[in-house]
Motif scaffolding. Structure first.
Motif, PDB file in Angstrom:
ATOM      1  N   CYS A  58       0.461  -7.746  -5.065  1.00  0.00           N
ATOM      2  CA  CYS A  58      -0.210  -6.635  -5.740  1.00  0.00           C
ATOM      3  C   CYS A  58       0.115  -5.340  -5.010  1.00  0.00           C
ATOM      4  O   CYS A  58       0.675  -5.365  -3.913  1.00  0.00           O
ATOM      5  CB  CYS A  58      -1.720  -6.851  -5.810  1.00  0.00           C
ATOM      6  SG  CYS A  58      -2.556  -6.912  -4.217  1.00  0.00           S
ATOM      7  N   ALA A  63      -3.669  -1.281  -8.356  1.00  0.00           N
ATOM      8  CA  ALA A  63      -4.897  -0.478  -8.329  1.00  0.00           C
ATOM      9  C   ALA A  63      -4.529   0.941  -7.946  1.00  0.00           C
ATOM     10  O   ALA A  63      -3.730   1.156  -7.036  1.00  0.00           O
ATOM     11  CB  ALA A  63      -5.888  -1.054  -7.322  1.00  0.00           C
ATOM     12  N   ILE A  65      -9.757   2.504  -7.725  1.00  0.00           N
ATOM     13  CA  ILE A  65     -10.581   2.527  -6.515  1.00  0.00           C
ATOM     14  C   ILE A  65     -10.669   3.979  -6.063  1.00  0.00           C
ATOM     15  O   ILE A  65      -9.666   4.587  -5.688  1.00  0.00           O
ATOM     16  CB  ILE A  65      -9.980   1.646  -5.401  1.00  0.00           C
ATOM     17  CG1 ILE A  65      -9.849   0.200  -5.879  1.00  0.00           C
ATOM     18  CG2 ILE A  65     -10.829   1.736  -4.137  1.00  0.00           C
ATOM     19  CD1 ILE A  65      -9.078  -0.699  -4.938  1.00  0.00           C
ATOM     20  N   VAL A  79     -11.574  -2.465  -2.199  1.00  0.00           N
ATOM     21  CA  VAL A  79     -10.216  -2.908  -1.866  1.00  0.00           C
ATOM     22  C   VAL A  79     -10.191  -4.426  -1.704  1.00  0.00           C
ATOM     23  O   VAL A  79      -9.337  -5.117  -2.279  1.00  0.00           O
ATOM     24  CB  VAL A  79      -9.706  -2.209  -0.579  1.00  0.00           C
ATOM     25  CG1 VAL A  79      -8.443  -2.869  -0.062  1.00  0.00           C
ATOM     26  CG2 VAL A  79      -9.486  -0.721  -0.833  1.00  0.00           C
ATOM     27  N   ILE A 131      -1.490  -1.286  -4.134  1.00  0.00           N
ATOM     28  CA  ILE A 131      -2.559  -0.284  -4.126  1.00  0.00           C
ATOM     29  C   ILE A 131      -1.847   1.054  -3.980  1.00  0.00           C
ATOM     30  O   ILE A 131      -1.132   1.285  -3.003  1.00  0.00           O
ATOM     31  CB  ILE A 131      -3.542  -0.533  -2.974  1.00  0.00           C
ATOM     32  CG1 ILE A 131      -4.179  -1.923  -3.108  1.00  0.00           C
ATOM     33  CG2 ILE A 131      -4.603   0.561  -2.936  1.00  0.00           C
ATOM     34  CD1 ILE A 131      -5.014  -2.352  -1.914  1.00  0.00           C
ATOM     35  N   PHE A 144      -5.567   4.329  -6.180  1.00  0.00           N
ATOM     36  CA  PHE A 144      -6.412   4.604  -5.019  1.00  0.00           C
ATOM     37  C   PHE A 144      -6.324   6.095  -4.760  1.00  0.00           C
ATOM     38  O   PHE A 144      -5.339   6.578  -4.205  1.00  0.00           O
ATOM     39  CB  PHE A 144      -5.859   3.786  -3.844  1.00  0.00           C
ATOM     40  CG  PHE A 144      -6.675   3.796  -2.600  1.00  0.00           C
ATOM     41  CD1 PHE A 144      -8.010   3.448  -2.617  1.00  0.00           C
ATOM     42  CD2 PHE A 144      -6.098   4.113  -1.386  1.00  0.00           C
ATOM     43  CE1 PHE A 144      -8.762   3.432  -1.450  1.00  0.00           C
ATOM     44  CE2 PHE A 144      -6.827   4.099  -0.206  1.00  0.00           C
ATOM     45  CZ  PHE A 144      -8.171   3.754  -0.249  1.00  0.00           C
ATOM     46  N   PHE A 190     -10.545  -6.221  -5.114  1.00  0.00           N
ATOM     47  CA  PHE A 190      -9.314  -6.206  -5.900  1.00  0.00           C
ATOM     48  C   PHE A 190      -8.331  -7.245  -5.387  1.00  0.00           C
ATOM     49  O   PHE A 190      -7.795  -8.047  -6.153  1.00  0.00           O
ATOM     50  CB  PHE A 190      -8.679  -4.812  -5.873  1.00  0.00           C
ATOM     51  CG  PHE A 190      -7.294  -4.770  -6.442  1.00  0.00           C
ATOM     52  CD1 PHE A 190      -7.072  -4.977  -7.796  1.00  0.00           C
ATOM     53  CD2 PHE A 190      -6.196  -4.549  -5.627  1.00  0.00           C
ATOM     54  CE1 PHE A 190      -5.784  -4.960  -8.327  1.00  0.00           C
ATOM     55  CE2 PHE A 190      -4.912  -4.514  -6.132  1.00  0.00           C
ATOM     56  CZ  PHE A 190      -4.700  -4.722  -7.491  1.00  0.00           C
ATOM     57  N   LEU A 249       0.850  -1.184   0.000  1.00  0.00           N
ATOM     58  CA  LEU A 249       0.000   0.000   0.000  1.00  0.00           C
ATOM     59  C   LEU A 249       0.885   1.233   0.000  1.00  0.00           C
ATOM     60  O   LEU A 249       1.662   1.449   0.927  1.00  0.00           O
ATOM     61  CB  LEU A 249      -0.923   0.024   1.221  1.00  0.00           C
ATOM     62  CG  LEU A 249      -1.768   1.291   1.395  1.00  0.00           C
ATOM     63  CD1 LEU A 249      -2.722   1.488   0.214  1.00  0.00           C
ATOM     64  CD2 LEU A 249      -2.531   1.256   2.703  1.00  0.00           C
ATOM     65  N   GLU A 275       0.448   4.887   0.353  1.00  0.00           N
ATOM     66  CA  GLU A 275      -0.551   5.860   0.812  1.00  0.00           C
ATOM     67  C   GLU A 275       0.070   6.720   1.899  1.00  0.00           C
ATOM     68  O   GLU A 275       0.676   6.196   2.827  1.00  0.00           O
ATOM     69  CB  GLU A 275      -1.778   5.125   1.343  1.00  0.00           C
ATOM     70  CG  GLU A 275      -2.824   5.980   1.987  1.00  0.00           C
ATOM     71  CD  GLU A 275      -3.402   7.035   1.065  1.00  0.00           C
ATOM     72  OE1 GLU A 275      -3.217   8.227   1.376  1.00  0.00           O
ATOM     73  OE2 GLU A 275      -4.015   6.677   0.052  1.00  0.00           O
ATOM     74  N   VAL A 307      -7.779   0.714   4.666  1.00  0.00           N
ATOM     75  CA  VAL A 307      -7.336  -0.449   3.876  1.00  0.00           C
ATOM     76  C   VAL A 307      -6.956  -1.594   4.812  1.00  0.00           C
ATOM     77  O   VAL A 307      -7.305  -2.752   4.564  1.00  0.00           O
ATOM     78  CB  VAL A 307      -6.170  -0.066   2.943  1.00  0.00           C
ATOM     79  CG1 VAL A 307      -5.537  -1.308   2.317  1.00  0.00           C
ATOM     80  CG2 VAL A 307      -6.664   0.889   1.862  1.00  0.00           C
TER      81      VAL A 307
END
Length: 158
Positions: free
Chosen positions: A72, A106, A129, A145, A74, A108, A148, A26, A28, A37
């Motif tokens: 993956c 993804a 997202i 979330v 985000i 976000f 995905f 992630l 973010e 998340v």
């Protein structure tokens, strides 16, 4: 070092069961969305468990890719520092390592511009997202979330 969660012993050292799970990266910078998340992934149905690795800027994301080999990513578009989320995605897609170049990702973000969406699509984004601040829409963000991540996990185990 304190261990949380179930612990197994293997060949003289201990590890957490969660450490053996697929990793979700992630990227973010806002604590609110990181917590959202985290909470979404904590409620994944059995037997899906993931380990969440959170970073706040593009430089840390590049280091985390090599260290954690996530299943993956985000990625928030608006980030502090010299690299925004789209720059990170571009570096990922141009990687010489095939597993990195094909990493499911993804975007976000709260309010992408048309140019951001076009660039993300040209870079092969797997999902968008949208962040929404309405209290009634937060469960929808969490569901997106989870959806995905579950799609990635199921594709990887098929």
């Amino acid at each position: 070092m304190a261990w949380s969660g179930p612990v197994r012993r293997k060949r003289g050292y201990m590890y957490r069961v969660r450490d053996l799970c697929p990793t979700v990266l992630l990227l973010e910078d806002a604590n609110f969305w990181t917590a959202l998340v985290h909470d979404a992934l904590e409620t994944l149905p059995e037997p899906h468990h993931v380990r969440l690795v959170c970073v706040e800027d593009g430089t840390a994301a590049m280091a985390a890719l090599g260290e954690h080999e996530p299943a993956c990513a985000i990625i928030d578009i608006c980030l502090p520092g010299p690299m925004n989320g789209l720059d990170v995605l571009e570096v990922i897609r141009r990687s010489s390592k095939p597993w990195v170049a094909r990493l499911p990702a993804a975007m976000f973000t709260t309010s992408p511009s048309g140019m951001d969406i076009a660039r993300a699509k040209s870079l092969g984004i797997d999902r968008y997202i949208g962040k929404s601040f309405g209290l009634d829409s937060l469960p929808q963000v969490q569901a997106a979330v989870r959806g995905f991540v579950l799609a990635v996990l199921e594709r990887n185990h098929a």
